[in-house]
Design an enzyme around this catalytic site. Structure first.
Site, short mmCIF file in Angstrom:
data_model
loop_
_atom_site.label_atom_id
_atom_site.label_comp_id
_atom_site.label_asym_id
_atom_site.label_seq_id
_atom_site.Cartn_x
_atom_site.Cartn_y
_atom_site.Cartn_z
N HIS A 133 0.74 -1.18 0.08
CA HIS A 133 0.06 -0.11 -0.01
C HIS A 133 0.89 1.14 -0.01
O HIS A 133 2.03 1.29 0.31
CB HIS A 133 -1.00 0.14 1.25
CG HIS A 133 -0.19 -0.01 2.52
ND1 HIS A 133 0.63 -1.05 3.21
CD2 HIS A 133 -0.03 1.32 3.51
CE1 HIS A 133 1.11 -0.41 4.21
NE2 HIS A 133 0.54 0.93 4.55
N ASP A 135 0.57 5.09 1.94
CA ASP A 135 -0.10 5.59 3.25
C ASP A 135 -1.49 6.72 2.62
O ASP A 135 -1.03 7.62 1.84
CB ASP A 135 0.79 6.42 4.08
CG ASP A 135 1.52 5.45 4.67
OD1 ASP A 135 1.23 4.44 5.13
OD2 ASP A 135 2.89 5.80 4.96
N HIS A 291 4.65 0.20 -0.05
CA HIS A 291 5.66 -0.58 1.13
C HIS A 291 4.40 -1.59 1.91
O HIS A 291 3.44 -1.69 1.58
CB HIS A 291 6.13 0.30 2.25
CG HIS A 291 4.86 1.18 3.11
ND1 HIS A 291 4.45 2.30 2.48
CD2 HIS A 291 4.33 0.85 3.83
CE1 HIS A 291 3.78 2.86 3.38
NE2 HIS A 291 3.63 2.14 4.37
N ARG A 305 4.75 6.62 13.98
CA ARG A 305 4.89 6.90 12.65
C ARG A 305 4.31 8.24 12.55
O ARG A 305 3.27 8.80 13.13
CB ARG A 305 4.11 5.96 11.68
CG ARG A 305 4.34 6.46 10.23
CD ARG A 305 3.42 5.74 9.40
NE ARG A 305 1.91 6.08 9.52
CZ ARG A 305 0.90 5.36 8.79
NH1 ARG A 305 1.30 4.24 8.05
NH2 ARG A 305 -0.29 5.64 9.44
#
Length: 342
Positions: A133, A135, A291, A305
């Protein structure tokens, strides 16, 4: 005479680094290179602008055993985007299902094997390639840079893989590239809507931009986008959130997307795999990468994150591919166009 290979390091060239693969991933292996020190340096703006440029060119950059605090990690995420030229209205992303706690604000996403954002929709019986995917592409104004620091790791396993959107575009035939350019696709974060409903949670808003509001979590973006920092063309669909190419019939869209998703997951020559050590940091550019985490471990894997909001994706027909801009095929003696048979 042969021209020297292109380097995007700029002022960061004073630090030891190496490229993990030809197309994606650069590592600063020495733990003496601390992001906290770059933030505090007298020439901090120069260093961080060059870092943003490096990440945009190389897709993902790795730093070893970092001492950076969560507040400084947020500052870094903010300044990278600002120095790279993002709109003033774009700030740090607040994930739709992030929870604000006394320790962490809502613009910090907890990435944990125990559940939440990192485990939404996860099934141990599904193919690992389902996890690829980019983000938050379900947002009208999606991410530019993301920064992940893992502070808790299993004894073994839990690697993360990234793939290059630049090389994904370049590996397509010229005819297929031309077919995709100008098409648009719908992105949908329905898994987070369902999670919020099941957990009786309210979808957070606004989410880092005045345009990122509402609970629908859908957006339309170009299938091929132009990166505003590098000027390169990049494939911009991902298995996690892209549901439909709008200009095609449903069956056509399903076939094209299935091919493009496999194109990303099955081409290991445009991927980099990172084995984490404690307190390592990865910084990646969501405008030109995909990623996925490797769910092959037992025990706890947790980190924080930061996701920065960038600009609305666009496609400039006059932009170049990475290979063409850097003359990579010419340097390798490869033909740049297929000739028609005589």
């Amino acid at each position: 005479m042969v021209a020297a290979p292109f380097s995007a390091l700029g002022s960061l060239s004073v630090y030891d680094s190496y490229d993990e693969t030809p197309h994606i991933g650069t590592r600063f292996p020495n733990k003496s290179v601390q992001l906290s020190q770059l933030l505090a340096a007298p020439n901090s703006d120069e260093l961080l602008k060059d870092l943003a440029t490096l990440v945009s060119h190389r897709g993902v950059v790795f730093f070893t055993e970092q001492d950076i605090s969560i507040e400084k990690q947020k500052e870094l995420g903010t300044r990278l985007g600002e120095l790279a030229g993002k709109p003033a209205t774009s700030t740090l992303h607040v994930h739709p299902i992030s929870e604000q706690t006394p320790e962490l604000t809502a613009d910090v996403s907890v990435i944990s094997s125990e559940g939440g954002i990192a485990r939404t929709g996860y099934s141990k019986s599904a193919r690992a390639s389902n996890g690829w995917h980019t983000d938050i592409t379900f947002e009208p104004v999606p991410s530019d840079y993301a920064i992940l620091k893992l502070h808790t790791l299993p004894a073994v396993g839990g690697d993360t893989l990234w793939a290059s959107g630049y090389e994904a575009y370049d590996k397509l035939s010229p005819a297929y590239q031309k077919f995709l350019e100008g098409l648009t696709a719908q992105h949908d974060g329905s898994g987070f809507r369902e999670f919020a409903k099941a957990e009786n949670k309210i979808i957070n808003e606004p989410r880092g931009s005045p345009e990122n509001t509402g609970s629908h979590l859908t957006a339309v973006h170009p299938v091929i986008r132009t990166h505003p920092v590098t000027g390169y063309k990049s494939l911009f669909v991902n298995k996690g959130f892209t549901k439909r190419i709008l200009e095609l019939t449903e069956d056509e869209s399903d076939d094209v997307l299935d091919y493009l998703f496999r194109h990303v997951s099955e081409n290991h020559d445009m991927q980099v795999r990172f084995r984490w050590n404690l307190n390592d940091i990865a910084i990646w550019d969501n405008r030109c990468t995909f990623h996925t985490a490797t769910n092959d471990y037992q025990g706890l894997r947790t980190g924080n994150r930061i996701v920065s909001i960038g600009e609305k994706p666009f496609f400039d027909p006059s932009s170049l591919s990475r290979r063409k801009a850097l003359g990579l095929d010419e340097a390798a003696g490869l033909p740049t166009d297929k000739k028609k048979p005589m």
